[in-house]
Design an enzyme around this catalytic site. Structure first.
Site, PDB file in Angstrom:
ATOM      1  N   ASN A  32       0.797  -1.216   0.000  1.00  0.00           N
ATOM      2  CA  ASN A  32       0.000   0.000   0.000  1.00  0.00           C
ATOM      3  C   ASN A  32       0.835   1.275   0.000  1.00  0.00           C
ATOM      4  OD1 ASN A  32       0.506  -1.127   2.740  1.00  0.00           O
ATOM      5  ND2 ASN A  32      -0.328   0.830   3.411  1.00  0.00           N
ATOM      6  N   GLN A  89      -5.086  -3.303  -2.110  1.00  0.00           N
ATOM      7  CA  GLN A  89      -4.560  -2.379  -3.120  1.00  0.00           C
ATOM      8  C   GLN A  89      -4.449  -3.022  -4.494  1.00  0.00           C
ATOM      9  OE1 GLN A  89      -4.109   0.780  -2.957  1.00  0.00           O
ATOM     10  NE2 GLN A  89      -4.271   1.140  -0.760  1.00  0.00           N
ATOM     11  N   SER A 147     -11.349  -4.315   0.030  1.00  0.00           N
ATOM     12  CA  SER A 147     -12.073  -3.183   0.593  1.00  0.00           C
ATOM     13  C   SER A 147     -12.696  -2.356  -0.523  1.00  0.00           C
ATOM     14  CB  SER A 147     -11.126  -2.308   1.427  1.00  0.00           C
ATOM     15  OG  SER A 147     -11.823  -1.261   2.051  1.00  0.00           O
ATOM     16  N   THR A 172     -26.964  -7.599  10.935  1.00  0.00           N
ATOM     17  CA  THR A 172     -27.747  -7.184   9.766  1.00  0.00           C
ATOM     18  C   THR A 172     -26.825  -6.665   8.668  1.00  0.00           C
ATOM     19  OG1 THR A 172     -29.615  -6.581  11.176  1.00  0.00           O
ATOM     20  CG2 THR A 172     -29.555  -5.639   8.951  1.00  0.00           C
ATOM     21  N   CYS A 184      -4.413   4.818   6.914  1.00  0.00           N
ATOM     22  CA  CYS A 184      -4.934   4.199   8.133  1.00  0.00           C
ATOM     23  C   CYS A 184      -4.025   4.444   9.331  1.00  0.00           C
ATOM     24  CB  CYS A 184      -5.105   2.698   7.922  1.00  0.00           C
ATOM     25  SG  CYS A 184      -6.246   2.292   6.585  1.00  0.00           S
TER      26      CYS A 184
END
Length: 392
Positions: free
Chosen positions: A150, A180, A200, A238, A334
Protein backbone atom coordinates in the site's frame (compact mmCIF):
# COMPACT_ATOMS: atom_id res chain seq x y z
CA UNK A 1 -8.35 23.09 -10.12
CA UNK A 2 -7.84 20.42 -7.49
CA UNK A 3 -5.49 17.49 -8.05
CA UNK A 4 -6.55 14.46 -6.04
CA UNK A 5 -3.59 12.07 -6.00
CA UNK A 6 -4.44 10.03 -2.92
CA UNK A 7 -6.53 7.27 -4.47
CA UNK A 8 -4.81 4.56 -2.45
CA UNK A 9 -6.32 6.17 0.65
CA UNK A 10 -9.79 6.29 -0.86
CA UNK A 11 -11.51 6.85 -4.20
CA UNK A 12 -14.51 8.92 -5.22
CA UNK A 13 -17.65 6.81 -5.19
CA UNK A 14 -18.82 6.15 -8.76
CA UNK A 15 -21.97 8.08 -9.76
CA UNK A 16 -23.82 4.88 -10.68
CA UNK A 17 -22.92 3.41 -7.30
CA UNK A 18 -24.20 6.52 -5.52
CA UNK A 19 -27.48 6.32 -7.40
CA UNK A 20 -27.99 2.66 -6.53
CA UNK A 21 -27.18 3.21 -2.86
CA UNK A 22 -29.57 6.14 -2.62
CA UNK A 23 -32.37 3.93 -3.94
CA UNK A 24 -31.55 1.31 -1.31
CA UNK A 25 -31.63 3.86 1.49
CA UNK A 26 -34.81 5.53 0.26
CA UNK A 27 -36.97 2.91 -1.46
CA UNK A 28 -35.67 -0.67 -1.06
CA UNK A 29 -34.60 -0.19 2.55
CA UNK A 30 -35.83 -3.49 4.03
CA UNK A 31 -33.89 -5.75 6.38
CA UNK A 32 -32.64 -8.74 4.35
CA UNK A 33 -33.51 -11.05 7.28
CA UNK A 34 -37.19 -9.99 7.20
CA UNK A 35 -39.56 -12.43 5.51
CA UNK A 36 -41.90 -9.85 3.99
CA UNK A 37 -41.49 -8.46 0.48
CA UNK A 38 -39.26 -5.55 1.49
CA UNK A 39 -36.88 -8.02 3.13
CA UNK A 40 -36.92 -10.38 0.16
CA UNK A 41 -36.05 -7.50 -2.17
CA UNK A 42 -33.18 -6.43 0.09
CA UNK A 43 -31.88 -10.00 0.23
CA UNK A 44 -31.96 -10.06 -3.56
CA UNK A 45 -29.55 -7.11 -3.68
CA UNK A 46 -27.11 -8.98 -1.42
CA UNK A 47 -27.32 -12.05 -3.65
CA UNK A 48 -26.78 -9.95 -6.77
CA UNK A 49 -23.76 -8.22 -5.21
CA UNK A 50 -22.17 -11.59 -4.43
CA UNK A 51 -22.72 -12.72 -8.01
CA UNK A 52 -21.14 -9.58 -9.46
CA UNK A 53 -18.07 -9.84 -7.20
CA UNK A 54 -17.72 -13.59 -7.75
CA UNK A 55 -17.75 -13.07 -11.52
CA UNK A 56 -14.68 -10.81 -11.29
CA UNK A 57 -12.74 -13.53 -9.43
CA UNK A 58 -14.26 -16.62 -11.10
CA UNK A 59 -15.32 -18.06 -7.75
CA UNK A 60 -18.57 -19.33 -6.23
CA UNK A 61 -20.71 -16.51 -4.74
CA UNK A 62 -21.16 -18.72 -1.66
CA UNK A 63 -17.43 -18.34 -0.98
CA UNK A 64 -17.78 -14.60 -0.28
CA UNK A 65 -18.31 -13.11 3.17
CA UNK A 66 -19.49 -9.49 3.14
CA UNK A 67 -17.61 -7.43 5.75
CA UNK A 68 -17.24 -3.82 6.85
CA UNK A 69 -13.97 -3.43 4.93
CA UNK A 70 -10.39 -4.55 4.56
CA UNK A 71 -9.46 -4.38 8.24
CA UNK A 72 -12.29 -6.68 9.27
CA UNK A 73 -11.54 -9.03 6.37
CA UNK A 74 -7.91 -9.29 7.43
CA UNK A 75 -8.85 -9.81 11.07
CA UNK A 76 -11.37 -12.47 10.12
CA UNK A 77 -8.85 -14.26 7.89
CA UNK A 78 -6.07 -14.38 10.47
CA UNK A 79 -8.00 -14.88 13.70
CA UNK A 80 -10.60 -17.13 12.09
CA UNK A 81 -7.93 -19.40 10.62
CA UNK A 82 -5.87 -19.44 13.82
CA UNK A 83 -8.87 -20.43 15.93
CA UNK A 84 -9.97 -23.12 13.48
CA UNK A 85 -6.50 -24.64 13.10
CA UNK A 86 -4.99 -24.23 16.57
CA UNK A 87 -4.98 -27.99 17.17
CA UNK A 88 -2.92 -28.53 14.01
CA UNK A 89 -0.17 -26.04 14.84
CA UNK A 90 0.61 -22.57 16.13
CA UNK A 91 2.95 -21.09 13.52
CA UNK A 92 1.94 -18.16 11.30
CA UNK A 93 4.08 -16.51 8.61
CA UNK A 94 3.64 -12.99 7.29
CA UNK A 95 5.93 -10.22 6.05
CA UNK A 96 7.63 -7.12 7.40
CA UNK A 97 5.73 -4.87 4.97
CA UNK A 98 2.13 -5.79 5.74
CA UNK A 99 -0.62 -3.31 6.49
CA UNK A 100 -1.25 -2.66 10.18
CA UNK A 101 -4.52 -4.60 10.02
CA UNK A 102 -2.41 -7.72 9.44
CA UNK A 103 0.57 -6.78 11.60
CA UNK A 104 -1.50 -5.77 14.62
CA UNK A 105 -3.65 -8.89 14.28
CA UNK A 106 -0.52 -11.06 14.08
CA UNK A 107 0.79 -9.37 17.24
CA UNK A 108 -2.52 -10.10 18.98
CA UNK A 109 -2.27 -13.76 17.98
CA UNK A 110 1.31 -13.83 19.26
CA UNK A 111 -0.03 -12.72 22.64
CA UNK A 112 -2.44 -15.66 22.49
CA UNK A 113 0.43 -18.12 22.15
CA UNK A 114 0.88 -18.36 18.38
CA UNK A 115 4.39 -18.12 16.94
CA UNK A 116 4.79 -15.44 14.26
CA UNK A 117 7.52 -15.23 11.62
CA UNK A 118 7.93 -11.92 9.79
CA UNK A 119 9.70 -12.37 6.45
CA UNK A 120 12.18 -9.65 5.50
CA UNK A 121 12.16 -7.99 2.07
CA UNK A 122 14.76 -6.69 -0.35
CA UNK A 123 15.34 -3.04 -1.28
CA UNK A 124 12.37 -3.20 -3.69
CA UNK A 125 10.06 -4.53 -1.01
CA UNK A 126 9.81 -8.11 -2.28
CA UNK A 127 10.07 -11.25 -0.19
CA UNK A 128 12.43 -14.09 -1.00
CA UNK A 129 10.74 -17.38 -1.86
CA UNK A 130 13.79 -19.12 -0.45
CA UNK A 131 13.25 -17.35 2.88
CA UNK A 132 9.60 -18.42 2.80
CA UNK A 133 10.60 -22.02 2.15
CA UNK A 134 13.02 -21.99 5.09
CA UNK A 135 10.38 -20.49 7.38
CA UNK A 136 7.75 -23.15 6.67
CA UNK A 137 7.45 -25.91 9.28
CA UNK A 138 5.01 -28.77 9.91
CA UNK A 139 3.41 -26.48 12.54
CA UNK A 140 2.68 -23.71 10.00
CA UNK A 141 -1.08 -23.18 9.78
CA UNK A 142 -1.27 -19.87 7.94
CA UNK A 143 0.79 -17.73 5.56
CA UNK A 144 -0.41 -14.15 4.93
CA UNK A 145 1.24 -12.11 2.17
CA UNK A 146 -0.13 -8.88 0.71
CA UNK A 147 -0.57 -8.69 -3.06
CA UNK A 148 0.33 -5.02 -3.61
CA UNK A 149 2.13 -2.97 -1.00
CA UNK A 150 0.00 0.00 0.00
CA UNK A 151 2.97 2.38 0.35
CA UNK A 152 5.39 1.58 -2.48
CA UNK A 153 3.25 -0.50 -4.86
CA UNK A 154 5.47 -3.57 -5.00
CA UNK A 155 3.72 -6.74 -6.18
CA UNK A 156 4.60 -9.88 -4.25
CA UNK A 157 4.99 -13.26 -6.03
CA UNK A 158 1.75 -14.55 -4.53
CA UNK A 159 1.14 -17.34 -7.02
CA UNK A 160 4.64 -18.77 -6.58
CA UNK A 161 4.37 -18.36 -2.81
CA UNK A 162 1.01 -20.16 -2.73
CA UNK A 163 2.40 -23.06 -4.76
CA UNK A 164 5.37 -23.33 -2.40
CA UNK A 165 3.21 -23.22 0.73
CA UNK A 166 0.75 -25.86 -0.49
CA UNK A 167 3.53 -28.17 -1.70
CA UNK A 168 5.54 -27.89 1.52
CA UNK A 169 2.76 -27.83 4.13
CA UNK A 170 -0.41 -29.11 2.41
CA UNK A 171 -2.64 -28.24 5.35
CA UNK A 172 -1.55 -24.60 5.64
CA UNK A 173 -3.90 -21.81 4.56
CA UNK A 174 -2.65 -19.08 2.20
CA UNK A 175 -4.13 -15.61 2.73
CA UNK A 176 -3.66 -12.57 0.53
CA UNK A 177 -4.44 -8.96 1.43
CA UNK A 178 -5.56 -7.73 -1.99
CA UNK A 179 -6.89 -4.37 -0.84
CA UNK A 180 -4.56 -2.38 -3.12
CA UNK A 181 -4.61 -5.01 -5.86
CA UNK A 182 -8.28 -5.59 -6.53
CA UNK A 183 -9.40 -3.62 -9.57
CA UNK A 184 -5.76 -2.96 -10.58
CA UNK A 185 -4.60 -6.56 -11.05
CA UNK A 186 -6.44 -9.51 -12.58
CA UNK A 187 -6.96 -11.96 -9.72
CA UNK A 188 -7.98 -15.62 -10.01
CA UNK A 189 -7.83 -17.15 -6.50
CA UNK A 190 -8.48 -20.73 -7.55
CA UNK A 191 -5.86 -20.67 -10.31
CA UNK A 192 -3.34 -18.86 -8.10
CA UNK A 193 -3.75 -21.07 -5.05
CA UNK A 194 -5.20 -18.32 -2.85
CA UNK A 195 -7.38 -19.68 -0.04
CA UNK A 196 -8.41 -16.37 1.55
CA UNK A 197 -8.53 -12.93 -0.08
CA UNK A 198 -9.29 -9.59 1.59
CA UNK A 199 -10.78 -6.65 -0.33
CA UNK A 200 -12.07 -3.18 0.59
CA UNK A 201 -14.75 -1.41 -1.46
CA UNK A 202 -13.63 2.19 -1.14
CA UNK A 203 -10.35 1.49 -2.95
CA UNK A 204 -12.19 0.93 -6.26
CA UNK A 205 -14.92 3.60 -6.29
CA UNK A 206 -17.28 1.78 -3.96
CA UNK A 207 -18.53 3.00 -0.57
CA UNK A 208 -16.56 3.09 2.66
CA UNK A 209 -17.62 0.62 5.32
CA UNK A 210 -17.94 -2.31 2.92
CA UNK A 211 -15.57 -5.09 1.94
CA UNK A 212 -15.44 -8.83 1.49
CA UNK A 213 -13.41 -11.89 2.31
CA UNK A 214 -13.14 -14.63 -0.28
CA UNK A 215 -12.95 -17.90 1.65
CA UNK A 216 -12.37 -21.05 -0.37
CA UNK A 217 -14.90 -23.80 0.32
CA UNK A 218 -11.92 -25.96 1.31
CA UNK A 219 -10.98 -23.65 4.20
CA UNK A 220 -12.26 -24.13 7.74
CA UNK A 221 -12.75 -20.63 9.15
CA UNK A 222 -13.91 -19.91 12.70
CA UNK A 223 -16.34 -16.96 12.95
CA UNK A 224 -15.26 -14.00 15.06
CA UNK A 225 -18.60 -12.13 15.16
CA UNK A 226 -21.56 -13.89 16.76
CA UNK A 227 -25.27 -13.13 16.91
CA UNK A 228 -28.17 -13.83 14.59
CA UNK A 229 -26.31 -16.21 12.32
CA UNK A 230 -26.39 -14.16 9.13
CA UNK A 231 -24.15 -15.18 6.21
CA UNK A 232 -24.37 -18.86 7.14
CA UNK A 233 -23.18 -18.07 10.64
CA UNK A 234 -19.84 -16.73 9.41
CA UNK A 235 -20.60 -13.07 10.15
CA UNK A 236 -23.60 -12.26 12.26
CA UNK A 237 -25.28 -8.88 12.09
CA UNK A 238 -27.75 -7.18 9.77
CA UNK A 239 -26.10 -6.82 6.38
CA UNK A 240 -25.21 -3.36 5.09
CA UNK A 241 -27.39 -3.68 1.99
CA UNK A 242 -26.55 -0.30 0.38
CA UNK A 243 -22.85 -0.89 1.04
CA UNK A 244 -22.88 -4.45 -0.29
CA UNK A 245 -24.89 -3.56 -3.38
CA UNK A 246 -22.75 -0.50 -4.06
CA UNK A 247 -19.62 -2.59 -3.69
CA UNK A 248 -20.98 -5.23 -6.05
CA UNK A 249 -21.67 -2.66 -8.76
CA UNK A 250 -18.29 -0.97 -8.19
CA UNK A 251 -16.60 -4.37 -8.52
CA UNK A 252 -18.36 -5.03 -11.80
CA UNK A 253 -17.40 -1.60 -13.13
CA UNK A 254 -13.79 -1.95 -11.96
CA UNK A 255 -13.16 -4.86 -14.31
CA UNK A 256 -14.97 -3.42 -17.32
CA UNK A 257 -12.47 -2.25 -19.95
CA UNK A 258 -9.81 -3.46 -17.52
CA UNK A 259 -6.87 -3.54 -19.93
CA UNK A 260 -7.72 -0.03 -21.15
CA UNK A 261 -7.78 1.29 -17.58
CA UNK A 262 -4.53 -0.48 -16.73
CA UNK A 263 -2.81 0.98 -19.81
CA UNK A 264 -4.02 4.45 -18.80
CA UNK A 265 -2.62 4.03 -15.28
CA UNK A 266 0.70 2.78 -16.63
CA UNK A 267 0.91 5.79 -18.95
CA UNK A 268 0.14 8.16 -16.07
CA UNK A 269 2.81 6.53 -13.96
CA UNK A 270 5.48 6.80 -16.67
CA UNK A 271 4.53 10.42 -17.32
CA UNK A 272 4.71 11.29 -13.63
CA UNK A 273 8.03 9.49 -13.12
CA UNK A 274 9.56 11.39 -16.04
CA UNK A 275 8.53 14.63 -14.36
CA UNK A 276 9.74 13.55 -10.93
CA UNK A 277 13.18 12.64 -12.29
CA UNK A 278 13.58 16.21 -13.57
CA UNK A 279 13.46 17.47 -9.97
CA UNK A 280 16.60 17.72 -7.85
CA UNK A 281 17.39 15.33 -4.98
CA UNK A 282 14.52 12.90 -5.33
CA UNK A 283 14.42 9.09 -5.35
CA UNK A 284 11.75 6.50 -6.14
CA UNK A 285 10.98 3.73 -3.66
CA UNK A 286 10.19 0.29 -4.98
CA UNK A 287 10.40 -0.46 -8.70
CA UNK A 288 11.12 2.38 -11.11
CA UNK A 289 10.79 1.47 -14.78
CA UNK A 290 12.61 4.64 -15.83
CA UNK A 291 15.69 3.29 -14.04
CA UNK A 292 15.07 -0.46 -13.89
CA UNK A 293 13.61 -0.94 -17.36
CA UNK A 294 10.21 -2.04 -18.59
CA UNK A 295 10.85 -5.63 -17.45
CA UNK A 296 9.85 -4.57 -13.94
CA UNK A 297 6.35 -3.54 -15.04
CA UNK A 298 4.75 -6.73 -13.71
CA UNK A 299 6.51 -6.32 -10.37
CA UNK A 300 4.78 -3.10 -9.39
CA UNK A 301 1.25 -1.75 -9.31
CA UNK A 302 0.31 0.80 -11.97
CA UNK A 303 -1.25 3.32 -9.59
CA UNK A 304 1.23 3.95 -6.75
CA UNK A 305 4.43 6.04 -6.76
CA UNK A 306 6.47 6.53 -3.58
CA UNK A 307 8.93 9.44 -3.73
CA UNK A 308 11.54 10.53 -1.19
CA UNK A 309 12.51 14.21 -1.21
CA UNK A 310 15.90 15.02 0.31
CA UNK A 311 16.05 17.95 2.71
CA UNK A 312 12.33 18.42 3.40
CA UNK A 313 9.91 16.79 5.82
CA UNK A 314 6.96 15.01 4.27
CA UNK A 315 4.30 16.64 6.47
CA UNK A 316 5.57 20.11 5.57
CA UNK A 317 5.52 19.34 1.85
CA UNK A 318 2.15 17.58 2.12
CA UNK A 319 0.58 20.61 3.80
CA UNK A 320 2.13 23.01 1.28
CA UNK A 321 0.69 20.93 -1.56
CA UNK A 322 -2.67 20.74 0.18
CA UNK A 323 -2.77 24.53 0.39
CA UNK A 324 -2.59 24.50 -3.41
CA UNK A 325 -5.39 21.96 -3.76
CA UNK A 326 -3.07 19.01 -4.39
CA UNK A 327 -3.84 16.03 -2.19
CA UNK A 328 -1.30 13.28 -1.52
CA UNK A 329 -0.30 11.04 1.39
CA UNK A 330 2.73 10.68 3.61
CA UNK A 331 2.09 6.94 3.96
CA UNK A 332 -0.78 4.63 4.79
CA UNK A 333 -3.88 6.70 5.47
CA UNK A 334 -4.93 4.20 8.13
CA UNK A 335 -1.84 5.11 10.17
CA UNK A 336 -1.91 8.88 9.65
CA UNK A 337 -3.40 9.52 13.08
CA UNK A 338 -0.48 7.69 14.69
CA UNK A 339 2.57 9.16 12.97
CA UNK A 340 5.71 7.05 13.15
CA UNK A 341 8.46 5.99 10.80
CA UNK A 342 7.02 3.76 8.09
CA UNK A 343 7.80 0.12 8.84
CA UNK A 344 7.69 -0.61 5.11
CA UNK A 345 10.29 2.03 4.29
CA UNK A 346 12.42 0.84 7.19
CA UNK A 347 12.11 -2.74 5.93
CA UNK A 348 13.50 -1.81 2.51
CA UNK A 349 16.48 -0.17 4.20
CA UNK A 350 15.65 3.47 3.52
CA UNK A 351 17.62 6.05 5.49
CA UNK A 352 15.67 7.75 8.30
CA UNK A 353 15.97 11.21 6.73
CA UNK A 354 14.59 9.91 3.45
CA UNK A 355 11.74 8.16 5.25
CA UNK A 356 10.88 11.47 6.89
CA UNK A 357 10.72 13.09 3.44
CA UNK A 358 8.59 10.51 1.62
CA UNK A 359 5.22 11.08 -0.05
CA UNK A 360 2.90 8.65 -1.80
CA UNK A 361 1.13 9.69 -5.02
CA UNK A 362 -1.66 7.38 -6.16
CA UNK A 363 -3.88 7.49 -9.22
CA UNK A 364 -7.15 6.09 -10.54
CA UNK A 365 -8.63 5.74 -14.01
CA UNK A 366 -10.09 9.25 -13.70
CA UNK A 367 -6.74 10.90 -12.95
CA UNK A 368 -5.56 13.25 -15.70
CA UNK A 369 -2.17 14.43 -16.89
CA UNK A 370 -3.32 17.95 -16.07
CA UNK A 371 -3.51 16.94 -12.42
CA UNK A 372 -0.01 15.48 -12.61
CA UNK A 373 1.29 18.63 -14.29
CA UNK A 374 -0.23 20.69 -11.50
CA UNK A 375 1.53 18.56 -8.86
CA UNK A 376 4.87 18.58 -10.69
CA UNK A 377 4.75 22.35 -11.16
CA UNK A 378 3.98 22.85 -7.46
CA UNK A 379 6.82 20.54 -6.43
CA UNK A 380 9.23 22.42 -8.68
CA UNK A 381 8.27 25.69 -7.01
CA UNK A 382 7.94 24.48 -3.43
CA UNK A 383 10.98 22.25 -2.97
CA UNK A 384 13.73 24.93 -3.23
CA UNK A 385 11.83 27.22 -0.87
CA UNK A 386 11.09 24.51 1.70
CA UNK A 387 14.64 23.22 1.60
CA UNK A 388 16.02 26.70 2.29
CA UNK A 389 13.58 27.03 5.18
CA UNK A 390 14.58 23.60 6.57
CA UNK A 391 18.31 24.45 6.47
CA UNK A 392 17.61 27.52 8.58
Amino acid sequence: MEAYLDNSATTRVDAQVQELMKKLMDVDFGNPSSRHQKGVVAEGYIKEARQKIAATLKVDPKELIITSGGTESNNMALIGTALAAKRKGNHIITTAVEHQSVKATASFLEEQGFRITFLSVDSRGQISLEDLKKALTPDTILVSIMYVNNEIGTIQPVEEAAKLVHATVPGAVFHVDAIQAYGKVMIRPKQQGIDLLSVSSHKFHGPKGAGFLYCSSKVNLHPIIFGGGQQSGMRSGTENVPGAAGMGLAAQLAYQKFEQKKAHLNELRRYFLEGIHKLDDVSINGWDETADGEECIDKRAPHIVSVSFTGVRSEVLLNALSDRGIYVSSGSACSSNHPALSSTLQAIGLDKKLIEGTLRFSFCENTTKEELDQALKALQELLPMLRRYTRR
